[in-house]
Enzyme design. Sequence first.
Site, PDB file in Angstrom:
ATOM      1  N   ALA A  34     -38.568  13.311  -6.593  1.00 26.85           N
ATOM      2  CA  ALA A  34     -38.663  12.753  -8.486  1.00 26.85           C
ATOM      3  C   ALA A  34     -38.002  10.915  -8.211  1.00 26.85           C
ATOM      4  CB  ALA A  34     -38.108  13.617  -9.291  1.00 26.85           C
ATOM      5  N   SER A  78     -44.834  12.672  -3.770  1.00 24.07           N
ATOM      6  CA  SER A  78     -46.086  13.883  -4.033  1.00 24.07           C
ATOM      7  C   SER A  78     -47.166  13.544  -3.494  1.00 24.07           C
ATOM      8  CB  SER A  78     -45.912  13.821  -5.608  1.00 24.07           C
ATOM      9  OG  SER A  78     -44.934  14.923  -5.814  1.00 24.07           O
ATOM     10  N   GLY A  84     -44.903  18.090  -6.043  1.00 23.85           N
ATOM     11  CA  GLY A  84     -43.318  18.628  -5.957  1.00 23.85           C
ATOM     12  C   GLY A  84     -42.863  17.198  -7.164  1.00 23.85           C
ATOM     13  N   GLU A  85     -42.959  16.059  -7.417  1.00 27.21           N
ATOM     14  CA  GLU A  85     -41.723  15.549  -7.724  1.00 27.21           C
ATOM     15  C   GLU A  85     -41.668  15.865  -8.787  1.00 27.21           C
ATOM     16  OE1 GLU A  85     -40.897  12.685  -5.561  1.00 27.21           O
ATOM     17  OE2 GLU A  85     -42.009  13.954  -4.222  1.00 27.21           O
ATOM     18  N   LEU A  86     -43.095  16.064  -9.649  1.00 29.93           N
ATOM     19  CA  LEU A  86     -42.963  16.370 -11.149  1.00 29.93           C
ATOM     20  C   LEU A  86     -42.359  16.931 -11.986  1.00 29.93           C
ATOM     21  CD1 LEU A  86     -44.806  16.282 -13.768  1.00 29.93           C
ATOM     22  CD2 LEU A  86     -45.762  18.418 -13.211  1.00 29.93           C
TER      23      LEU A  86
END
Lengths: 910, 910
Positions: A534, A697, A865-867
């Site tokens: 993130a 991501s 992935g980052e969310l």
Amino acid sequence: MLKKVITINGVTRTVIVNPETSLADVIRKQLGLTGTKVGCGRGQCGACSVIMNGKVIRSCVTRMKRVPDGADITTIEGLGTPDNLHAIQLAWAVHGAAQCGFCSPGFIISAKGLLDTNPNPTREEVREWFHKHRNACRCTGYKPLVDAVMDAARVLRGEITKEELAYKLPKEGRVWGTKQPRPSAIAKVTGTLDYGADLGHKLPFEKLHLALVQAKVSHANILSIDTSEAEEMPGVYRVLTHKDVKGKNRITGLITFPSNKGDGWDRPILCDKKVFQYGDAIAIVCADTEENARAAAEKVKVELEELPAYMSAPAAMADDAIEIHPGTPNVYFEQKIAKGEDTKPVMEKADVVVEDSFYVGRQPHLPMEPDVGFAYYDEEGRLVIHSKSIGLHLHHAMIAPGLGIEPEKLILVQNPAGGTFGYKFSPTIEALLGVACMATGKPVFLNFNMYQQITYTGKRSPFFINLKFAADKAGKLLAMESDWTVDHGPYSEFGDLLTVRGAQFIGAGYNIPNIRGLGRTVCTNHAWGSAFRAYGSPQSEFASEVLMDQLAEKLGMDPLELRYKNVYRPGDTTPTGCEPDVYSLPELIDKIRPKYQEALERAKKESTADKKRGVGVSIGVYGCGLDGPDAAECWVELTKDGVTVATCWHDHGQGADMGCLATAHEALRPLGIKPEQIKLILNDMSVCPNGGPAGGSRSQVVVGNAIKAGCELLLNAMKKDDGTYRTYDEMVAENIPLRYDGKWAAPCTACDENGQGNPFPTYMYAVFMSEVEVDTNTGKTQVVKMTVAADVGVIANKLVVDGQIYGGLVQGIGLALSEDFEDLKKHTTLVGCGLPYIKDAPDNIEIIYVETPRELGPFGASGVGELPLTSPHASIINAIYNACGVRITELPALPEKVLAGLKAKEAAGK
Amino acid sequence: MLKKVITINGVTRTVIVNPETSLADVIRKQLGLTGTKVGCGRGQCGACSVIMNGKVIRSCVTRMKRVPDGADITTIEGLGTPDNLHAIQLAWAVHGAAQCGFCSPGFIISAKGLLDTNPNPTREEVREWFHKHRNACRCTGYKPLVDAVMDAARVLRGEITKEELAYKLPKEGRVWGTKQPRPSAIAKVTGTLDYGADLGHKLPFEKLHLALVQAKVSHANILSIDTSEAEEMPGVYRVLTHKDVKGKNRITGLITFPSNKGDGWDRPILCDKKVFQYGDAIAIVCADTEENARAAAEKVKVELEELPAYMSAPAAMADDAIEIHPGTPNVYFEQKIAKGEDTKPVMEKADVVVEDSFYVGRQPHLPMEPDVGFAYYDEEGRLVIHSKSIGLHLHHAMIAPGLGIEPEKLILVQNPAGGTFGYKFSPTIEALLGVACMATGKPVFLNFNMYQQITYTGKRSPFFINLKFAADKAGKLLAMESDWTVDHGPYSEFGDLLTVRGAQFIGAGYNIPNIRGLGRTVCTNHAWGSAFRAYGSPQSEFASEVLMDQLAEKLGMDPLELRYKNVYRPGDTTPTGCEPDVYSLPELIDKIRPKYQEALERAKKESTADKKRGVGVSIGVYGCGLDGPDAAECWVELTKDGVTVATCWHDHGQGADMGCLATAHEALRPLGIKPEQIKLILNDMSVCPNGGPAGGSRSQVVVGNAIKAGCELLLNAMKKDDGTYRTYDEMVAENIPLRYDGKWAAPCTACDENGQGNPFPTYMYAVFMSEVEVDTNTGKTQVVKMTVAADVGVIANKLVVDGQIYGGLVQGIGLALSEDFEDLKKHTTLVGCGLPYIKDAPDNIEIIYVETPRELGPFGASGVGELPLTSPHASIINAIYNACGVRITELPALPEKVLAGLKAKEAAGK
């Protein structure tokens, strides 16, 4: 030596062992059973769990002298085999419980120990068991593990069969969008996947084990390095210093921003003139064993002149601070943001203005697998470096000049990685391995212990943020003023890029017409800043999401409704002044609203004097891509047996193999081939084209599009006039090429000096809701439930996406409540760093998906992935305030900090 | 280095390998899969067989550069597991096809390769397959292996189930006398039994690999030893010479015969003044790897003064021969035999006299596992030496003074042994390991290659025999005159004992009232004489059994009937003048007679001009025991779970575990315990009492009686007045001791100066019948069938006893036709030494048992191991004569020798 007769996995074996050797080392190194992993090496992670005489024990802290003669030991290899999985292993695969998979053998063995003694546990008993046995996981958020144990127990009790539990491909044969377990799942749950340490131990005997001589101070001039005593130590082959580095001895940050005041050549491979941070590598001992290498490393004498250590950005920015890198100011990069009108008059005229300062600190990544790698010369005389690198081509460019090697003579390969969460976006040990291999000509192997992993890999860079919102009385945001200072540690690599994130994500999710702000990157002597899931948004959005709650309070509005009023709708723009890809935030809030109402009522009902319950929300937004131009390549080849796809889709453990397979299979569906006919060749520069690093991501979007493109080229070539497809034999007979290069480039632009641009092809959106309980006697916060409504586009694989979200949320809990790497004495172990164990995470995690197809995502997919780590911590902090009225603005919200807030509130009579 | 992705046992693994490393080394040392064994290391034994891409290959000669990327490899670990055996593994166990078990993984893998491609092979196809794939076995005579494959194929074709094939304990629960597979069978067929090399590789990393500097001449004075260059070689830790030996640097032969002219201290551990034979150890290099140790060993410079090498007894007996051990005559021991009247007048008066000279040469043992061992200091500071020793307490006494260690500080342990057949009755590498461990203080590991195994372990000692029989015209033997010369090589250990065997076994089986003879032991510079199965009798009985055929011819009698007339009957005595234990030879001949008649007719019918068939018989007799006084000890202890039995019943591979279990279970039957409740602790001097060495087929009789005695003491202690037995708890409650020492001593006397005495408690008897086909164009002999009628007393375990007989017979074929170790250049490989492969052995082997209970044997048992190699070769040689009229008296009967005989006969117009 001790001679012991022990039974391992049903086989009675005689072993001759050193009484002080750990059972883990005997199992792994003497018996070659590398299914048992060693993570922390001190009993804090449970990766090394085995069953001995019916009890689950941690083999890394069990000395052989304590292993009774005749002991009956079960390791992961003693459960099932790839073609005959044990029920627990099957359940692990089916539930996506193996992400990076490094902790899986330990968890599965631990679960076996549980089910052997309690065949019908409750979910809470499963959680108690794992908590008690210190089984730690950094990927999964724990919930899928409990799901897996519950289902395995049902199989073992005979309530369902293994066949019923097993995943079945849908009738129509589609892989995309299903819950198909990732290709590597079986190897992970059976302990047959070799990670770096496993591969390293299996290298030919002539390998040299490396140990680093590392700085024990944070800032110093190096006066001399004396290796003579170390060279005489047992088993030592060579001791290497900067003098043995053939090239420029620097890792270049590949500076992309012309306004950066540094030259990007600030990070030494082996320190020559200065030590810049604790742990900096000064010399490498090459020896026959790790023990001998480490013992000799202690004997290298380094004479230092200590310098003032600037352990935070404000210290390094002080007037009297010397330049850490002489010639480059400690504040070496600035990024403005200027959108819309000047904010000063807006602020002055606005109905409501709120302002506060925020700090998000050095979150440590804490993968279960410490950093590890090895290097050797291949048959063509190329230097091959295997590591956990999630950016092979990137790191190649970063380290080749420093090593002094011609680019075509350097190959990087990614080993299966036991979690990185971004720290491996930076080179870590690659260049050190290269130096040692080049100097000795021998295979070399370097395996960090957990102390080294924690103290000497990059960390999330702290942001010091001052933020101000102006709104009208209806709650409509009018302007934002921001100031952010990024403590990036001593090395500049990507420090400018990270600073731009402040412009991009402070206030993201909301239409803010007028923005002014300035961010800066500061060189310090604390941990160098590396990517972390993130990247930049947990710092940026923490500030705006907490300040939104402060604004709601000031307005007397509900925080969710305030957000609803301001989130992106058609016609709105992001802080960088571009249109969002989709406008799903209103729908996401609509989905969560009824849950939110229930949660508020539940909190009220369940609050007591001692245990206050509260609910908090936050909005999370992140872009998919490298920021600006971004591209990927692959090749796709028709073979006799199916199709081979090769690219670099690096795997932190998130499921690169599954993303690649699902995308390729979906693209190739016209051929009707089965998933097992698609062969993946991933992450070896000698055969795989540049897919770009696995960060931001971007992989599903950018690499996914390249794969789609490659597959389409192949399909076009195979297509006959009648619309059917040529077979392999027909292609060969007609002399049509079999291999096609797939490429894709994002139509994006980097932000300009005002922070304006269209940097990402797609975005991800979420609304987080946390329900917490604060113990008013201790200040301790327990997250009792998390709910997230997320739009990550069309879902490529449900198991992978669920897994990413669960795992990210629990990292958010850590970030909010416990994780830190500030104190070089205290924050040096998993426990010391505040790693969440299973009981620190809620079992109750609910995900609501809105699948808005993305135009620029392959088959509508965005990233994921980052969310889940963009702002879940903000929802927790907001929930704490909701529960007990204490507003935490500097993370982590340790119990003592909350308690102090409660006491201050009490003193103030509130 | 090469990076390869290969699939091993269904698991895809990345391996980094040296292109020149063998697949076997990668599998064993890098991947830790030690189920695959390395025997000869040059593709001649098939122990290392694996399946690669569907083909059976020998992994020891497959370099990694030849292993294709993506290769699919199956090793023994990929078939079944101990609790889920593959059908072939099960069949292997059920048929007793794993004796020493060292070849089993290779054979089983090879059989899998066969059945994968031909699910319904004929026996001959199985034999062709194993022959083509060079799968060699030295224990089983091959027939049980074919039986196992045929049954496994039936299971795989679904004609029978695994359950039907599996061994089942009879309802009455008796183990004694059954076909129960030996306890170690499952580990052997699954590749999970760790032999010496496996254990050695799994030693802790700090172990030193040893390599020997060995003499390349047969006789020399040592002028100097220069280790300086070797000490500088890579990986070298120390180079040791005789100066590093703390003690007397001699292995003592423990002289038992006062008339021996030597002092028994003639064998150096590390040569100091002289080299006595090719291969003698001069120095030991201790290094980090075997490769480095061997490379450095090449650099040790030894300055020698070569002396005349006496490569046979006649040469060493020549008038001008110097003393090999100065001060001791080369003929250092003599043994007379004098029974009954002076034979000279009898010879003069007799109706018929026959006389001839015979020679049986240096039969090599050729176990599939080369000599191997390791040593370390245990926690109590004791030197522990693991080896293939089959006489731990014996070797302890032989090496302790030479090492210079207090006896209580030295512990010997036997590793699972991949065949010894007697060579390990001598110490081999034990003392060398001891020297290295004492000098370095580190664990040390020495693993011979097959060249070293063959060239530098003891061999069967050649006998030169002149023999004369007198008989009356009815065929009744009247007298025998014998002269035998034993070439015992340079070391005297047991040379006198072996020479006594000439007195005991020349003419054994027959009542010969008057005997005169003289034997002598000669020191030479050829291979040192060590024990070999049937010790002394294959030489002795070859002479008397071939001469019996010559006598029959002269008398015009049938050879079998001549024997029938003369074999022991009540009132008769053995050559040593004592009564046999039983008189079963007439019955054995009666049993074989109809088979013999059929065989003669078959031979006549099937003979052609080119392929002559013939039938030959011989009598075999051997005693069970050490010769004279012999004793064994054990302890037996009642435990909560059953009974533990501890002793040294050493295992060549013959089945010590099964003998021990069957005997103990039979003795404990009043308790009604199950076999799995009996725990065996064998062959570790730190816990096991002296059972005596495993030689002379004594173990079942002598150790068996000790076990029986120990069990009976326990039963007596447990017995209540009402005849029932106390439980463990009752014993503890009543404070009755749980552990009992079982002892037994044979009531025997050594032979006196006239060779007269009662040296053995029991004997074994056999009649051998061989059917051969001689190719008159090449002289090559093929044994087409063997039949043996045997009396080994009551059979303890049918699988073990069958296995011993099959295996001994095929060693007899080797002795008769091909095996030799005379030529130091040629006889250095398994093939070069004439090892019989499967097609050299008949598939048709028939055993007829007469089970005459022995008074002195436990539960009526005698021994078995030596019997099948006493004289089967004589029956083959007699059959060759019967087939083609060529009488071979010097072994082996190589094709050229038979062809020369045929040509001489032709030339003589016969």
